[in-house]
Design an enzyme around this catalytic site. Structure first.
Site, mmCIF file in Angstrom:
data_model
loop_
_atom_site.group_PDB
_atom_site.id
_atom_site.type_symbol
_atom_site.label_atom_id
_atom_site.label_comp_id
_atom_site.label_asym_id
_atom_site.label_seq_id
_atom_site.Cartn_x
_atom_site.Cartn_y
_atom_site.Cartn_z
ATOM 1 N NE ARG A 144 2.962 -49.583 -20.968
ATOM 2 C CZ ARG A 144 2.276 -48.790 -20.144
ATOM 3 N NH1 ARG A 144 2.167 -49.074 -18.874
ATOM 4 N NH2 ARG A 144 1.667 -47.738 -20.603
ATOM 5 N NE ARG A 162 -0.977 -43.525 -23.405
ATOM 6 C CZ ARG A 162 -1.970 -42.864 -22.796
ATOM 7 N NH1 ARG A 162 -2.306 -41.654 -23.202
ATOM 8 N NH2 ARG A 162 -2.608 -43.415 -21.807
HETATM 9 P P1 AP5 Z 1 0.332 -45.561 -17.817
HETATM 10 O O1 AP5 Z 1 0.087 -44.497 -16.840
HETATM 11 O O2 AP5 Z 1 0.529 -46.946 -17.356
HETATM 12 O O3 AP5 Z 1 -0.797 -45.440 -18.911
HETATM 13 P P2 AP5 Z 1 -1.571 -46.531 -19.801
HETATM 14 O O4 AP5 Z 1 -1.129 -47.916 -19.743
HETATM 15 O O5 AP5 Z 1 -1.588 -45.896 -21.133
HETATM 16 O O6 AP5 Z 1 -2.937 -46.633 -19.090
HETATM 17 P P3 AP5 Z 1 -3.784 -45.491 -18.520
HETATM 18 O O7 AP5 Z 1 -3.290 -45.094 -17.161
HETATM 19 O O8 AP5 Z 1 -3.894 -44.407 -19.565
HETATM 20 O O9 AP5 Z 1 -5.204 -46.179 -18.413
HETATM 21 P P4 AP5 Z 1 -5.808 -47.134 -17.319
HETATM 22 O O10 AP5 Z 1 -5.956 -48.479 -17.925
HETATM 23 O O11 AP5 Z 1 -5.099 -47.027 -16.021
HETATM 24 O O12 AP5 Z 1 -7.269 -46.505 -17.220
HETATM 25 P P5 AP5 Z 1 -7.995 -45.703 -16.033
HETATM 26 O O13 AP5 Z 1 -8.303 -46.597 -14.907
HETATM 27 O O14 AP5 Z 1 -7.317 -44.406 -15.772
HETATM 28 O O15 AP5 Z 1 1.648 -45.204 -18.677
HETATM 29 C C1 AP5 Z 1 1.811 -43.916 -19.239
HETATM 30 C C2 AP5 Z 1 3.137 -43.834 -19.941
HETATM 31 O O16 AP5 Z 1 4.212 -44.058 -18.999
HETATM 32 C C3 AP5 Z 1 3.395 -44.863 -21.045
HETATM 33 O O17 AP5 Z 1 2.861 -44.446 -22.286
HETATM 34 C C4 AP5 Z 1 4.937 -44.925 -21.060
HETATM 35 O O18 AP5 Z 1 5.464 -43.818 -21.735
HETATM 36 C C5 AP5 Z 1 5.285 -44.803 -19.601
HETATM 37 N N1 AP5 Z 1 5.390 -46.120 -18.943
HETATM 38 C C6 AP5 Z 1 4.606 -46.584 -17.927
HETATM 39 N N2 AP5 Z 1 4.966 -47.827 -17.570
HETATM 40 C C7 AP5 Z 1 6.005 -48.160 -18.378
HETATM 41 C C8 AP5 Z 1 6.802 -49.337 -18.511
HETATM 42 N N3 AP5 Z 1 6.589 -50.411 -17.747
HETATM 43 N N4 AP5 Z 1 7.757 -49.341 -19.473
HETATM 44 C C9 AP5 Z 1 7.990 -48.269 -20.257
HETATM 45 N N5 AP5 Z 1 7.263 -47.131 -20.180
HETATM 46 C C10 AP5 Z 1 6.291 -47.069 -19.246
HETATM 47 O O19 AP5 Z 1 -9.413 -45.409 -16.775
HETATM 48 C C11 AP5 Z 1 -9.471 -44.585 -17.930
HETATM 49 C C12 AP5 Z 1 -10.736 -43.717 -17.882
HETATM 50 O O20 AP5 Z 1 -11.896 -44.548 -17.992
HETATM 51 C C13 AP5 Z 1 -10.934 -42.942 -16.564
HETATM 52 O O21 AP5 Z 1 -11.539 -41.720 -16.892
HETATM 53 C C14 AP5 Z 1 -11.868 -43.820 -15.751
HETATM 54 O O22 AP5 Z 1 -12.638 -43.074 -14.814
HETATM 55 C C15 AP5 Z 1 -12.738 -44.441 -16.835
HETATM 56 N N6 AP5 Z 1 -13.183 -45.797 -16.552
HETATM 57 C C16 AP5 Z 1 -12.459 -46.803 -15.974
HETATM 58 N N7 AP5 Z 1 -13.181 -47.935 -15.921
HETATM 59 C C17 AP5 Z 1 -14.385 -47.639 -16.512
HETATM 60 C C18 AP5 Z 1 -15.554 -48.412 -16.782
HETATM 61 N N8 AP5 Z 1 -15.632 -49.704 -16.435
HETATM 62 N N9 AP5 Z 1 -16.593 -47.801 -17.408
HETATM 63 C C19 AP5 Z 1 -16.511 -46.493 -17.764
HETATM 64 N N10 AP5 Z 1 -15.423 -45.717 -17.539
HETATM 65 C C20 AP5 Z 1 -14.382 -46.281 -16.920
#
Ligand code: AP5
Ligand code: MG
Length: 216
Positions: free
Chosen positions: A88, A167
């Site tokens: 990250r 974020r």
């Molecule tokens: P984390 O859970 O990793 O969150 P993120 O990186 O902010 O990513 P998201 O899970 O929010 O999004 P995603 O890309 O997985 O999207 P998704 O598939 O759900 O981390 C959360 C927190 O944990 C961090 O802020 C930090 O505090 C901590 N953390 C985690 N790892 C860490 C590390 N290594 N170091 C330090 N801290 C850490 O899709 C999003 C939405 O869009 C869904 O509703 C989905 O259905 C929709 N969707 C997906 N694809 C499409 C598409 N092609 N078209 C339309 N809609 C779509």
């Protein structure tokens, strides 16, 4: 197959990671999902993580590196894994590199900020498994209910506008540093830039064509 998936918050990492892992029969290692599970269970790591996640900040590297090392050394990771949410930042990327775990490819989902906001605002999550849905773009079979366990879906606590902005800004800074690091490595890891703006199936088709060109 040892893979990394990069992408801004809400870019679709978790959604695509699930499909890729099914294709290659490898575990998805999603640090965010693991931390949310720890928070839900009230473990000591969960108590620490909660203070950072709720503010949209990164959890301290020492906690994350310990979590990853423990997970990667489990037997189901022997034939490969996909890292979703790790590394990250530069410290984590260097630590992974130092561990000499060969990474076969890095996938980066590229999605503009306005689409991110749309995706995150409609996201509904099944907290125990990390499965995410979207009220419009990727709805569950029954509204508000996980397809597999039939348990209720929730909105993540860190999916509010101000936290998402934070974020996003942390991601945009860190990804530049990490890309620079991976570009300068002598043993370059293939870096696959994927246009993440299409629907779930379109994005997946692009990824799998690049990762497994020989598939039937
Ligand atoms: P984390 O859970 O990793 O969150 P993120 O990186 O902010 O990513 P998201 O899970 O929010 O999004 P995603 O890309 O997985 O999207 P998704 O598939 O759900 O981390 C959360 C927190 O944990 C961090 O802020 C930090 O505090 C901590 N953390 C985690 N790892 C860490 C590390 N290594 N170091 C330090 N801290 C850490 O899709 C999003 C939405 O869009 C869904 O509703 C989905 O259905 C929709 N969707 C997906 N694809 C499409 C598409 N092609 N078209 C339309 N809609 C779509
Ligand atoms: Mg995710």
């Amino acid at each position: 197959m040892r893979l990394i998936i990069f992408g801004a918050p809400g870019a679709g990492k978790g959604t695509q990671a699930r499909k890729i892992c099914k294709h290659f029969d490898i575990p998805q290692i999603a640090t965010g999902d693991m931390l949310r599970e720890a928070i839900k269970k009230g473990t000591p790591i969960g108590d620490i993580a909660d203070q950072y996640i709720s503010k949209g900040e990164l959890v301290p590297d020492i906690v994350i590196l310990d979590l990853i090392n423990t997970r990667i050394s489990q037997p189901d990771c022997e034939s490969g894994f996909l890292l979703d949410g790790f590394p990250r930042n530069l410290i984590q990327a260097k630590a992974l590199d130092d561990s000499n775990i060969g990474i076969d490819a890095i996938v980066e989902l590229i999605v503009s900020d306005n689409i991110i906001v749309e995706r995150i605002s409609g996201r509904r999550t099944h907290l125990s498994s990390g499965r995410s849905y979207h009220t419009v773009f990727n709805p569950p079979k029954v509204p508000g209910v996980d397809d597999i366990t039939k348990e209720p879906l929730v909105q993540r606590d860190d999916d509010h506008e101000e936290t998402v902005k934070k974020r996003l800004s942390i991601y945009n800074e860190a990804i530049l540093e990490m890309k620079d690091f991976y570009n300068k490595k002598l043993d370059k890891i293939p870096f696959l830039d994927i246009d993440g703006t299409g629907n779930v199936a379109e994005v997946y088709a692009q990824i799998i064509t690049k990762l497994d060109p020989t598939r039937e």
